[in-house]
Structures are given as C-alpha cells and as structure tokens.
Design a protein around this motif. Structure first.
Motif, mmCIF file in Angstrom:
data_model
loop_
_atom_site.group_PDB
_atom_site.id
_atom_site.type_symbol
_atom_site.label_atom_id
_atom_site.label_comp_id
_atom_site.label_asym_id
_atom_site.label_seq_id
_atom_site.Cartn_x
_atom_site.Cartn_y
_atom_site.Cartn_z
ATOM 1 N N ARG A 151 -5.024 -0.574 23.574
ATOM 2 C CA ARG A 151 -4.804 -0.881 24.692
ATOM 3 C C ARG A 151 -3.300 -0.049 24.643
ATOM 4 N NH1 ARG A 151 -4.899 -1.009 29.821
ATOM 5 N NH2 ARG A 151 -7.141 -2.106 29.522
ATOM 6 N N TYR A 152 -2.947 1.209 24.325
ATOM 7 C CA TYR A 152 -1.731 1.377 23.725
ATOM 8 C C TYR A 152 -0.486 1.450 24.488
ATOM 9 C CZ TYR A 152 1.790 4.636 21.464
ATOM 10 O OH TYR A 152 3.474 5.106 20.989
ATOM 11 N N GLU A 153 0.927 0.637 23.902
ATOM 12 C CA GLU A 153 1.781 0.776 24.723
ATOM 13 C C GLU A 153 3.104 1.499 24.304
ATOM 14 O OE1 GLU A 153 3.959 -4.065 24.067
ATOM 15 O OE2 GLU A 153 1.507 -3.673 22.364
ATOM 16 N N PRO A 154 3.032 2.607 25.167
ATOM 17 C CA PRO A 154 3.931 3.774 25.360
ATOM 18 C C PRO A 154 5.484 3.114 25.250
ATOM 19 C CG PRO A 154 2.291 3.843 27.132
ATOM 20 C CD PRO A 154 2.378 2.908 26.698
ATOM 21 N N GLU A 214 2.034 -17.119 5.648
ATOM 22 C CA GLU A 214 2.557 -16.883 6.597
ATOM 23 C C GLU A 214 2.199 -17.140 8.378
ATOM 24 O OE1 GLU A 214 1.035 -12.858 6.200
ATOM 25 O OE2 GLU A 214 0.508 -12.779 4.398
ATOM 26 N N THR A 215 3.731 -16.930 8.925
ATOM 27 C CA THR A 215 3.489 -17.826 10.369
ATOM 28 C C THR A 215 3.884 -16.954 11.154
ATOM 29 O OG1 THR A 215 3.429 -20.093 9.812
ATOM 30 C CG2 THR A 215 3.215 -19.390 12.090
ATOM 31 N N HIS A 216 3.527 -16.176 12.172
ATOM 32 C CA HIS A 216 3.895 -14.851 12.753
ATOM 33 C C HIS A 216 3.033 -14.387 14.004
ATOM 34 C CE1 HIS A 216 0.064 -12.542 10.608
ATOM 35 N NE2 HIS A 216 1.387 -13.017 10.015
ATOM 36 N N VAL A 217 4.119 -13.324 14.715
ATOM 37 C CA VAL A 217 3.913 -12.756 15.575
ATOM 38 C C VAL A 217 2.270 -12.348 16.135
ATOM 39 C CG1 VAL A 217 4.971 -10.721 16.387
ATOM 40 C CG2 VAL A 217 4.481 -12.480 18.417
ATOM 41 N N MET A 218 2.312 -11.650 15.630
ATOM 42 C CA MET A 218 0.769 -10.403 15.283
ATOM 43 C C MET A 218 -0.275 -11.085 14.228
ATOM 44 S SD MET A 218 4.179 -9.428 13.436
ATOM 45 C CE MET A 218 4.172 -9.607 11.520
ATOM 46 N N GLU A 219 -1.548 -10.599 15.559
ATOM 47 C CA GLU A 219 -2.692 -10.688 15.494
ATOM 48 C C GLU A 219 -3.063 -9.683 14.726
ATOM 49 O OE1 GLU A 219 -3.367 -12.092 20.256
ATOM 50 O OE2 GLU A 219 -3.597 -10.671 19.336
ATOM 51 N N HIS A 220 -4.324 -10.718 13.769
ATOM 52 C CA HIS A 220 -4.976 -9.908 13.184
ATOM 53 C C HIS A 220 -6.703 -9.852 13.022
ATOM 54 C CE1 HIS A 220 -1.097 -9.505 9.839
ATOM 55 N NE2 HIS A 220 -1.756 -10.557 9.611
ATOM 56 N N GLY A 221 -7.438 -8.828 12.468
ATOM 57 C CA GLY A 221 -8.291 -8.644 12.651
ATOM 58 C C GLY A 221 -8.452 -8.179 11.128
ATOM 59 N N LEU A 222 -9.142 -9.494 10.029
ATOM 60 C CA LEU A 222 -9.217 -8.897 8.728
ATOM 61 C C LEU A 222 -11.218 -8.872 8.413
ATOM 62 C CD1 LEU A 222 -6.954 -11.130 9.271
ATOM 63 C CD2 LEU A 222 -7.194 -11.423 6.277
ATOM 64 N N ILE A 276 8.533 -8.227 23.090
ATOM 65 C CA ILE A 276 7.519 -9.171 23.693
ATOM 66 C C ILE A 276 7.994 -8.815 25.573
ATOM 67 C CG2 ILE A 276 6.708 -11.507 23.880
ATOM 68 C CD1 ILE A 276 6.077 -10.660 21.118
ATOM 69 N N ALA A 277 6.783 -8.447 25.682
ATOM 70 C CA ALA A 277 6.193 -8.813 27.252
ATOM 71 C C ALA A 277 6.537 -9.499 28.004
ATOM 72 C CB ALA A 277 4.637 -7.663 27.867
ATOM 73 N N LEU A 278 7.853 -10.334 29.280
ATOM 74 C CA LEU A 278 7.828 -10.793 29.906
ATOM 75 C C LEU A 278 7.613 -12.098 31.529
ATOM 76 C CD1 LEU A 278 11.017 -13.077 27.932
ATOM 77 C CD2 LEU A 278 8.477 -13.239 26.920
#
Length: 278
Positions: A151-154, A214-222, A276-278
C-alpha cells in the motif's frame, strides 16, 4: 493447466515447479514461524499450497507473505506461475497498492499505461499505485515471477514513475571494505523519496559475510535466487538455499555467512523513506 518438469540445465534463478514429495519422505523440514521471522523452505512450495487469484487465467500462485499480527505487516509477496496464454488484464484489485514484478523464468509481457514490455529472466517492472497495467504470457512455456505488493504511502511533492529493466543491465554497488565480494543491485533509485520501498538483489561471493547483526526498522522479504548460506535470525542460525524464503519483521537481528561453492544471491524487499506514523 499442464505442468512441466524443471529444466535439466541450471537456471540463473530458482523457481518452484510444484509437485508433491513422495510418501517415503520424512515430515520434518526447515519451516519455522516465530514472531521475529518466518522461514519457508522451497520444499514447502508444492501443488497443494497454491492459490488462485480472481481475474487471472491459467495461473496459480504460492503466497509467501501477507500482513499478520506478530509478523511483517507492510507488504504481500507471492511467486506467480502463468501458463501459456494466461495472465490478467487487471492484476491489482486495489488502486492504492503499488506492485513490483521480477521474472524468475520464462517470458512475461507486462503492459503499463499502454506501453508493453517483454521481460525474460531477470526482467523487472514497477507499477505505481493507481497505474493501469496488465500481465500476459504469450510464450509456449510457463512463466514464473515474484510479485511484491505494498500500500503506497504518498509524500507531498513526489510522484513515483514506472520503472522497467533487467537486473543484468544494472551496475551493482560494492559494499564498503568488501572488495566487491558483497554487492547490491538496486532496481529502484535509492535516493528518490518518491519510492517507499526498495527491491534489490544482494550477492555474496563464497565466504563473504554480513559482519554484524543488522537490527533495523525496515521489514524484509528475502527470496533466495541462487546458492546457499547460513543466516542469523534473532537468536538462531538457519541454513538457507536457492528457493527458500524469509519474512523478517521490524528489528529482527540478522546476519549472513555465504557458504559457497557458488555465489549466494537473493531478492530483497524493504520498506523505506517514510516517517513513522503515530
């Protein structure tokens, strides 16, 4: 839809061909589901776990990731197999969702905003949210491809553009201090804030490593395209090979050691470039 056996010669990217394991096989496998990560080994991608998408013909799919509580939540990812004459005139049912296609084998014609592109193995296409696009297999053999949806975040002042190409034509970037033994092929411009996801191909030569967790906020699909390695996921070391899939939630510690004897390569999705949306 007729299924074909895997080709006898080695292909540049692993693609599943379905079938079922024999009754003599053990039930245990490398499949793992935790709140930090999921491992789907290639042996799981059998005939009985495929899905059929509405609006597609001569097509089946292995769904690798969907947003779930306790797991990765930003994207969906599937391997789609389209038989000769199959496809969809409207593959994306949600106008707010962007899509990225990467061809594993066969030929696929992707038409975006009236322009048609025939993609072979390594070919990719990015369709921004709201774009009119379609997919067709005009060849004589099945085509298999990765399909990533988000889902695109404009972002005010930025509009993503259609991107079409082949990873063979993209110059990889060597990671600093690795003498090119760890390199990344970036198929979307990493400096363009119009894109809220990146899709890269990461290549490790035998013995190369990610030398820290690596420990980061980005989710991954590998999705593992070729070779084999040992991946550190949270507290575990997990063996992976071509055809396996990993879904990593935000902040899952991760590292990698490429075991050889050939290069280890994987297709990498990650969410980027947004507050980050809060």
């Amino acid at each position: 839809m007729t299924r074909t056996a895997p080709p006898a010669t080695a292909a540049p990217y692993y693609a599943p061909h379905g079938g079922l394991p024999p009754q003599t096989d053990l039930l245990t496998d490398r499949a793992i589901v935790t709140e930090a990560y999921t491992v789907i080994p290639r042996g799981v991608l059998s005939d009985i776990v495929t899905s059929v998408f509405p609006g597609w013909t001569e097509t089946r799919a292995w769904i690798l990731n969907r947003p779930v509580a306790g797991g990765a939540t930003t994207f969906a990812q599937s391997i789609v197999e389209v038989g000769p004459g199959g496809g969809s005139s409207k593959p994306e049912p949600q106008p707010e969702v962007e899509g990225f296609v990467f061809v594993l084998d066969g030929e696929l014609t992707v038409t975006i905003d009236g322009a048609s592109h025939t993609l072979d193995a390594g070919g990719f296409a990015y369709a921004p949210a709201g774009t009119d696009w379609s997919v067709a297999n005009h060849g004589s053999a099945a085509s298999r491809f990765q399909w990533i949806r988000k889902r695109y975040e404009p972002l005010e002042g930025y509009t993503p553009k259609v991107v079409v190409g082949n990873e063979r034509d993209v110059e990889p970037t060597a990671m600093v201090g690795t003498e090119g033994k760890w390199r990344t092929t970036r198929m979307l411009d990493p400096q363009d804030l119009a894109y809220d996801m990146h899709v890269n191909i990461v290549t490790f030569e035998p013995g190369a490593v990610i030398p820290f967790a690596e420990t980061h906020v980005m989710e991954h699909g590998l999705y593992m395209l070729a070779g084999k390695a040992v991946y550190r996921l949270n507290e575990d070391w997990v063996e992976v090979e071509a055809g396996d899939y990993l879904s990593l939630r935000a902040f899952c510690p991760q590292a990698c050691y490429a075991g050889g004897p050939s290069n280890f390569r994987y297709l990498l999705y990650k969410d980027v470039n947004r507050q980050i949306a809060l």
